[in-house]
Design a protein around this motif. Sequence first.
Motif, PDB file in Angstrom:
ATOM      1  N   LYS A   2       0.836  -1.209   0.000  1.00  0.00           N
ATOM      2  CA  LYS A   2       0.000   0.000   0.000  1.00  0.00           C
ATOM      3  C   LYS A   2       0.869   1.257   0.000  1.00  0.00           C
ATOM      4  CE  LYS A   2      -4.153  -1.857   2.134  1.00  0.00           C
ATOM      5  NZ  LYS A   2      -5.068  -1.600   1.060  1.00  0.00           N
ATOM      6  N   GLU A   3       1.931   1.255   0.796  1.00  0.00           N
ATOM      7  CA  GLU A   3       2.851   2.407   0.838  1.00  0.00           C
ATOM      8  C   GLU A   3       3.440   2.694  -0.532  1.00  0.00           C
ATOM      9  OE1 GLU A   3       5.886   1.546   3.700  1.00  0.00           O
ATOM     10  OE2 GLU A   3       4.485   1.618   5.391  1.00  0.00           O
ATOM     11  N   ARG A   4       3.618   1.653  -1.333  1.00  0.00           N
ATOM     12  CA  ARG A   4       4.219   1.788  -2.658  1.00  0.00           C
ATOM     13  C   ARG A   4       3.173   1.962  -3.765  1.00  0.00           C
ATOM     14  NH1 ARG A   4       7.313  -1.450   0.591  1.00  0.00           N
ATOM     15  NH2 ARG A   4       9.576  -1.462   0.281  1.00  0.00           N
ATOM     16  N   GLY A   5       1.904   1.964  -3.386  1.00  0.00           N
ATOM     17  CA  GLY A   5       0.841   2.097  -4.375  1.00  0.00           C
ATOM     18  C   GLY A   5       0.607   0.850  -5.199  1.00  0.00           C
ATOM     19  N   VAL A   6       1.012  -0.303  -4.668  1.00  0.00           N
ATOM     20  CA  VAL A   6       0.861  -1.577  -5.366  1.00  0.00           C
ATOM     21  C   VAL A   6      -0.434  -2.248  -4.924  1.00  0.00           C
ATOM     22  CG1 VAL A   6       1.869  -3.865  -5.721  1.00  0.00           C
ATOM     23  CG2 VAL A   6       3.364  -1.859  -5.537  1.00  0.00           C
ATOM     24  N   LYS A   7      -1.218  -2.715  -5.874  1.00  0.00           N
ATOM     25  CA  LYS A   7      -2.472  -3.412  -5.587  1.00  0.00           C
ATOM     26  C   LYS A   7      -2.190  -4.854  -5.176  1.00  0.00           C
ATOM     27  CE  LYS A   7      -5.087   0.011  -6.884  1.00  0.00           C
ATOM     28  NZ  LYS A   7      -5.807   0.792  -5.910  1.00  0.00           N
ATOM     29  N   PHE A   8      -3.084  -5.411  -4.347  1.00  0.00           N
ATOM     30  CA  PHE A   8      -2.922  -6.765  -3.835  1.00  0.00           C
ATOM     31  C   PHE A   8      -4.208  -7.542  -4.090  1.00  0.00           C
ATOM     32  CE2 PHE A   8      -3.113 -10.157  -0.765  1.00  0.00           C
ATOM     33  CZ  PHE A   8      -1.805 -10.591  -0.659  1.00  0.00           C
ATOM     34  N   ALA A   9      -4.067  -8.727  -4.655  1.00  0.00           N
ATOM     35  CA  ALA A   9      -5.215  -9.602  -4.918  1.00  0.00           C
ATOM     36  C   ALA A   9      -4.979 -10.952  -4.267  1.00  0.00           C
ATOM     37  CB  ALA A   9      -5.428  -9.778  -6.416  1.00  0.00           C
ATOM     38  N   LEU A  10      -6.021 -11.500  -3.703  1.00  0.00           N
ATOM     39  CA  LEU A  10      -6.008 -12.857  -3.163  1.00  0.00           C
ATOM     40  C   LEU A  10      -6.942 -13.691  -4.026  1.00  0.00           C
ATOM     41  CD1 LEU A  10      -5.472 -15.057  -1.006  1.00  0.00           C
ATOM     42  CD2 LEU A  10      -7.356 -14.065   0.312  1.00  0.00           C
ATOM     43  N   VAL A  11      -6.391 -14.687  -4.693  1.00  0.00           N
ATOM     44  CA  VAL A  11      -7.196 -15.612  -5.481  1.00  0.00           C
ATOM     45  C   VAL A  11      -6.983 -16.990  -4.870  1.00  0.00           C
ATOM     46  CG1 VAL A  11      -5.409 -15.881  -7.253  1.00  0.00           C
ATOM     47  CG2 VAL A  11      -7.752 -16.496  -7.779  1.00  0.00           C
ATOM     48  N   GLY A  31      -7.661  -5.280   4.324  1.00  0.00           N
ATOM     49  CA  GLY A  31      -7.657  -4.191   3.361  1.00  0.00           C
ATOM     50  C   GLY A  31      -7.152  -4.605   1.987  1.00  0.00           C
ATOM     51  N   LEU A  32      -7.503  -5.798   1.553  1.00  0.00           N
ATOM     52  CA  LEU A  32      -7.077  -6.284   0.240  1.00  0.00           C
ATOM     53  C   LEU A  32      -7.832  -5.542  -0.854  1.00  0.00           C
ATOM     54  CD1 LEU A  32      -7.149 -10.129   0.987  1.00  0.00           C
ATOM     55  CD2 LEU A  32      -5.293  -8.495   1.376  1.00  0.00           C
ATOM     56  N   ASP A  33      -7.201  -5.397  -1.997  1.00  0.00           N
ATOM     57  CA  ASP A  33      -7.832  -4.698  -3.112  1.00  0.00           C
ATOM     58  C   ASP A  33      -8.797  -5.585  -3.887  1.00  0.00           C
ATOM     59  OD1 ASP A  33      -6.403  -2.088  -2.934  1.00  0.00           O
ATOM     60  OD2 ASP A  33      -4.662  -3.383  -3.234  1.00  0.00           O
ATOM     61  N   TYR A  34      -8.442  -6.842  -4.077  1.00  0.00           N
ATOM     62  CA  TYR A  34      -9.243  -7.765  -4.880  1.00  0.00           C
ATOM     63  C   TYR A  34      -9.199  -9.158  -4.274  1.00  0.00           C
ATOM     64  CZ  TYR A  34      -8.202  -4.170  -8.394  1.00  0.00           C
ATOM     65  OH  TYR A  34      -8.041  -2.992  -9.067  1.00  0.00           O
ATOM     66  N   THR A  35     -10.287  -9.886  -4.444  1.00  0.00           N
ATOM     67  CA  THR A  35     -10.305 -11.312  -4.081  1.00  0.00           C
ATOM     68  C   THR A  35     -11.157 -12.071  -5.103  1.00  0.00           C
ATOM     69  OG1 THR A  35     -12.233 -11.087  -2.625  1.00  0.00           O
ATOM     70  CG2 THR A  35     -10.061 -10.922  -1.591  1.00  0.00           C
ATOM     71  N   ARG A  36     -10.847 -13.336  -5.233  1.00  0.00           N
ATOM     72  CA  ARG A  36     -11.682 -14.241  -6.016  1.00  0.00           C
ATOM     73  C   ARG A  36     -11.533 -15.630  -5.410  1.00  0.00           C
ATOM     74  NH1 ARG A  36     -11.917 -13.853 -12.296  1.00  0.00           N
ATOM     75  NH2 ARG A  36     -12.943 -11.953 -11.627  1.00  0.00           N
ATOM     76  N   SER A  77       3.827  -9.032 -17.092  1.00  0.00           N
ATOM     77  CA  SER A  77       5.249  -8.983 -16.746  1.00  0.00           C
ATOM     78  C   SER A  77       5.529  -7.986 -15.624  1.00  0.00           C
ATOM     79  CB  SER A  77       6.093  -8.636 -17.977  1.00  0.00           C
ATOM     80  OG  SER A  77       5.833  -7.313 -18.399  1.00  0.00           O
ATOM     81  N   GLN A  78       4.550  -7.156 -15.290  1.00  0.00           N
ATOM     82  CA  GLN A  78       4.685  -6.179 -14.214  1.00  0.00           C
ATOM     83  C   GLN A  78       4.084  -6.679 -12.906  1.00  0.00           C
ATOM     84  OE1 GLN A  78       2.880  -3.117 -16.956  1.00  0.00           O
ATOM     85  NE2 GLN A  78       4.301  -1.804 -15.818  1.00  0.00           N
ATOM     86  N   THR A  79       3.788  -7.968 -12.838  1.00  0.00           N
ATOM     87  CA  THR A  79       3.139  -8.517 -11.644  1.00  0.00           C
ATOM     88  C   THR A  79       4.040  -9.506 -10.922  1.00  0.00           C
ATOM     89  OG1 THR A  79       2.138 -10.399 -12.804  1.00  0.00           O
ATOM     90  CG2 THR A  79       0.869  -8.343 -12.766  1.00  0.00           C
ATOM     91  N   ILE A  80       3.699  -9.704  -9.665  1.00  0.00           N
ATOM     92  CA  ILE A  80       4.295 -10.755  -8.851  1.00  0.00           C
ATOM     93  C   ILE A  80       3.145 -11.653  -8.428  1.00  0.00           C
ATOM     94  CG2 ILE A  80       5.486 -11.342  -6.700  1.00  0.00           C
ATOM     95  CD1 ILE A  80       6.772  -8.542  -6.798  1.00  0.00           C
ATOM     96  N   ALA A  81       3.295 -12.941  -8.634  1.00  0.00           N
ATOM     97  CA  ALA A  81       2.298 -13.907  -8.171  1.00  0.00           C
ATOM     98  C   ALA A  81       2.990 -14.860  -7.208  1.00  0.00           C
ATOM     99  CB  ALA A  81       1.700 -14.679  -9.339  1.00  0.00           C
ATOM    100  N   MET A  82       2.231 -15.264  -6.191  1.00  0.00           N
ATOM    101  CA  MET A  82       2.783 -16.150  -5.176  1.00  0.00           C
ATOM    102  C   MET A  82       1.814 -17.310  -4.970  1.00  0.00           C
ATOM    103  SD  MET A  82       3.998 -15.182  -1.284  1.00  0.00           S
ATOM    104  CE  MET A  82       4.065 -13.497  -1.771  1.00  0.00           C
ATOM    105  N   GLY A  83       2.371 -18.509  -4.800  1.00  0.00           N
ATOM    106  CA  GLY A  83       1.520 -19.659  -4.560  1.00  0.00           C
ATOM    107  C   GLY A  83       2.303 -20.820  -4.006  1.00  0.00           C
ATOM    108  N   ASP A  84       1.559 -21.884  -3.684  1.00  0.00           N
ATOM    109  CA  ASP A  84       2.204 -23.038  -3.063  1.00  0.00           C
ATOM    110  C   ASP A  84       1.840 -24.370  -3.692  1.00  0.00           C
ATOM    111  OD1 ASP A  84      -0.404 -23.310  -2.194  1.00  0.00           O
ATOM    112  OD2 ASP A  84       0.110 -23.498  -0.070  1.00  0.00           O
ATOM    113  N   GLY A  85       0.812 -24.384  -4.532  1.00  0.00           N
ATOM    114  CA  GLY A  85       0.358 -25.665  -5.077  1.00  0.00           C
ATOM    115  C   GLY A  85       0.297 -25.673  -6.587  1.00  0.00           C
ATOM    116  N   ALA A  86       0.063 -26.852  -7.134  1.00  0.00           N
ATOM    117  CA  ALA A  86       0.025 -27.028  -8.586  1.00  0.00           C
ATOM    118  C   ALA A  86      -1.037 -26.153  -9.241  1.00  0.00           C
ATOM    119  CB  ALA A  86      -0.224 -28.495  -8.928  1.00  0.00           C
ATOM    120  N   ASN A  87      -2.121 -25.863  -8.519  1.00  0.00           N
ATOM    121  CA  ASN A  87      -3.167 -25.022  -9.106  1.00  0.00           C
ATOM    122  C   ASN A  87      -2.747 -23.551  -9.197  1.00  0.00           C
ATOM    123  OD1 ASN A  87      -3.386 -24.382  -6.381  1.00  0.00           O
ATOM    124  ND2 ASN A  87      -5.604 -24.448  -6.362  1.00  0.00           N
TER     125      ASN A  87
END
Length: 153
Positions: A31-40, A56-61, A102-112
């Motif tokens: 948030k301090e950097r103006g970066v949006k955060f999504a939880l999918v 205070g997440l920006d997006y979820t799905r 290419s301007q995003t960071i995605a994080m995950g732990d499983g095959a999906n």
Amino acid sequence: LEGLDESVLGRVYEERLSPNPGAETLIAGLKERGVKFALVSGGFTFFTDRLKQRLGLDYTRANVLEKEGGRLTGRILGHIVDAAAKEIFLNELCEELGISPSQTIAMGDGANDLKMLNAAGLGVAYRAKPTVQEQSDVVLNHSHLDAVLHFLQ
């Protein structure tokens, strides 16, 4: 889940669900950097909606559980949030925000998570399964979520 009283979800949220270490620091730093955060999530909107408000997440799905008469039916409404849906969500958000994957960071732990991780500019395996670690750009096994902030300028 079929036949369970929907109040069970509230108990699970209160008694079992807690953000991973460093989540609050990560979100505040973004948030301090103006970066949006999504939880999918391949989980359920019952939980992601509450986390969105709480953190205070920006997006979820996530998947929508069907309920009838205060009980869960065991069915999902709409499309299932699977690997393809996660990648689609990433691309939809990029389009909405006017950025490239290419301007995003995605994080995950499983095959999906693999399609989403591979579509992102930086794919981060967070305490992930070996297959995910092998196919990700960065692996975080011994640090908290906020370690991602070190990748931002």
